[in-house]
Design an enzyme around this catalytic site. Structure first.
Site, mmCIF file in Angstrom:
data_model
loop_
_atom_site.group_PDB
_atom_site.id
_atom_site.type_symbol
_atom_site.label_atom_id
_atom_site.label_comp_id
_atom_site.label_asym_id
_atom_site.label_seq_id
_atom_site.Cartn_x
_atom_site.Cartn_y
_atom_site.Cartn_z
ATOM 1 N N PRO A 1 -5.687 -15.533 -1.873
ATOM 2 C CA PRO A 1 -6.692 -16.374 -1.210
ATOM 3 C C PRO A 1 -6.272 -16.820 0.187
ATOM 4 O O PRO A 1 -7.096 -16.824 1.110
ATOM 5 C CB PRO A 1 -6.840 -17.560 -2.171
ATOM 6 N N GLY B 1 -4.558 2.970 -1.923
ATOM 7 C CA GLY B 1 -5.542 1.997 -1.481
ATOM 8 C C GLY B 1 -5.295 0.633 -2.089
ATOM 9 O O GLY B 1 -4.177 0.136 -2.112
ATOM 10 N N THR C 1 0.820 -1.216 0.000
ATOM 11 C CA THR C 1 0.000 0.000 0.000
ATOM 12 C C THR C 1 0.851 1.261 0.000
ATOM 13 O O THR C 1 1.858 1.349 0.711
ATOM 14 C CB THR C 1 -0.932 0.009 1.217
ATOM 15 N N GLU C 2 0.419 2.250 -0.786
ATOM 16 C CA GLU C 2 1.081 3.541 -0.844
ATOM 17 C C GLU C 2 0.076 4.646 -0.501
ATOM 18 O O GLU C 2 -1.135 4.444 -0.612
ATOM 19 C CB GLU C 2 1.667 3.782 -2.241
ATOM 20 N N LEU D 1 -24.765 -4.660 24.351
ATOM 21 C CA LEU D 1 -25.286 -5.442 25.461
ATOM 22 C C LEU D 1 -24.445 -5.292 26.730
ATOM 23 O O LEU D 1 -24.914 -5.602 27.833
ATOM 24 C CB LEU D 1 -25.386 -6.914 25.066
ATOM 25 N N GLU E 1 -4.176 -15.225 2.196
ATOM 26 C CA GLU E 1 -4.220 -14.040 3.050
ATOM 27 C C GLU E 1 -5.653 -13.758 3.510
ATOM 28 O O GLU E 1 -5.893 -13.425 4.676
ATOM 29 C CB GLU E 1 -3.664 -12.829 2.300
ATOM 30 N N GLY F 1 -23.454 -2.347 27.619
ATOM 31 C CA GLY F 1 -23.746 -1.009 28.103
ATOM 32 C C GLY F 1 -22.490 -0.149 28.138
ATOM 33 O O GLY F 1 -21.572 -0.313 27.328
ATOM 34 N N ARG G 1 -25.089 -9.342 34.608
ATOM 35 C CA ARG G 1 -25.443 -7.927 34.701
ATOM 36 C C ARG G 1 -26.945 -7.763 34.981
ATOM 37 O O ARG G 1 -27.776 -8.411 34.331
ATOM 38 C CB ARG G 1 -25.069 -7.221 33.397
#
Length: 390
Positions: free
Chosen positions: A253, A144, A139-140, A350, A255, A352, A281
């Site tokens: 594939p 992208g 990547t540069e 869930l 990766e 919180g 909880r």
């Protein structure tokens, strides 16, 4: 922890058949290693923004690194199932700092398959031992996923290549001792002019920028890399000149399967942790799980995680037979990353307010998972790959 997350065979789908007894023996070895050498230190590594070099050497001594590497170079000559177990144990402990899978399952295979015999003998035994840490620089800035737009060049000068350019978002970038650099050896040829060239750390003109600050994966070093008239011998070329893009496509594939395997285990682990939490909880005088809405939310999550587990194991089995296609790997990566992000967001809700606290594992896992929709090819690129087959 419930057995849903603590073993290779969980209650989501019943016994898993993709692994054999030898795989599960290796899992015990990997689990002991992580519990002793990784888990106790990981929170500090997150604060430091990098793991220790010592844990890499310890992983090498324990046989955790490069299980697929040939025995002649210090590996075990094993199948990808052993690598998948390391990935699953990383997900099980949510210790995302050590970049072992990138090193073992992405960088090392390029070198073993494509390097000269002399370079293999020089680098691979030390990579298996954790003495040389690997990275790959694709990547540069501003590029992208568009490899065709790559601007880093490698010009031939007698028996050397002269590399100029920069890379960004490079995992293992700060620790890396050896970097596979993707560069244009024929800029006019677009993606057909890309080559893969190994650049050792310390080579004059090769500098590492800052350790990038990310919203997740805080213990994993991620860097900018700069190349200014970096001269490396032509022997450092992997494979043939201008064939780099085809090599990258061939290995993508695996990766993407790495990401899918991690997502599958991560969803199982965080589902169980969330179930355990909402049983304890209290809200409005009763456990949170006693609210029908929350039970239904978790029931949906369990069903989705079970469905994805079966599919991920199917893709793993195909890969072990050498039958995993580019399209199916893209599908596994797309579904896993998207589902993991959705479920982790539900799990955090869930919990919180505590879910938003860094001391709670779900908050850190939620932030770590976000990059799954970006690296290894973004979800949009995965959809494009799949869409081309329609």
């Amino acid at each position: 922890m419930d057995t849903i997350t603590a073993t290779g065979s969980g209650r989501l789908t019943g016994p898993r058949t993709v692994y054999n007894a030898d795989h599960e023996m290796f899992r015990d070895q990997v689990r002991r290693f992580f519990e002793k050498h990784v888990v106790p230190h990981h929170r500090q590594w997150e604060r430091d923004g990098i793991v220790s070099r010592e844990v890499w050497r310890q992983a090498g001594e324990a046989g955790i690194l490069c299980p697929m590497l040939s025995e002649e170079y210090g590996g075990a000559g094993a199948d990808f199932g052993y690598s998948a177990i390391v990935i699953e144990e990383i997900a099980r402990t949510n210790c995302t700092g050590p970049g072992f899978p990138l090193h073992s399952d992405i960088v090392v295979p390029y070198i073993e398959d494509l390097a000269t015999p002399a370079r293999k003998r020089e680098w691979l035994p030390k990579m298996a031992a954790g003495e040389i840490i690997g990275a790959i620089a694709m990547t540069e800035p501003g590029m992208g996923s568009d490899l065709k737009a790559m601007r880093t060049t490698a010009q031939r000068d007698d028996d050397h290549y002269v590399i100029n350019g920069s890379k960004t978002f490079i995992s293992n970038g700060q620790l890396a001792d050896l970097v596979i650099v993707c560069a244009k050896t024929d800029p006019a040829a677009g993606r057909k002019g890309i080559s893969l060239i190994c650049v050792p750390a310390g080579t004059p003109g090769f500098t590492k920028g800052r350790n990038l600050e990310k919203i997740g994966l805080h213990a994993q070093d991620t860097s900018e890399l700069f190349f200014e008239d970096v001269r490396v011998p032509v022997e450092n070329l992997l494979g043939e000149e201008n064939k780099g893009f085809s090599y990258l496509i061939r290995n993508l594939p695996q990766e993407r399967l790495v990401i899918a395997v991690r997502a599958a285990m991560g969803m199982e682990v965080m589902l169980q942790k969330t179930v355990d939490y909402v049983k304890e909880r209290q809200a409005f005088g009763q456990p949170v799980i006693d609210f029908q809405h929350n039970r239904f939310k978790l029931a949906d999550a369990k069903a989705q995680a079970a469905m994805y587990r079966v599919f991920a194991d199917h893709c793993l089995a195909l890969h072990l037979r050498g039958e995993l296609t580019v399209e199916l790997a893209a599908t596994a990566k797309l579904l896993g990353a998207e589902m993991q992000n959705k479920l982790f967001d539900d799990f955090l809700q869930l919990h919180g307010g505590y879910g938003y606290m860094a001391e709670y594992e779900i908050g850190r896992a939620w932030a770590d998972a976000r990059v799954g929709r970006i690296y290894g090819g973004s979800s949009e690129v995965m959809r494009e790959i799949i869409g081309r087959t329609l």
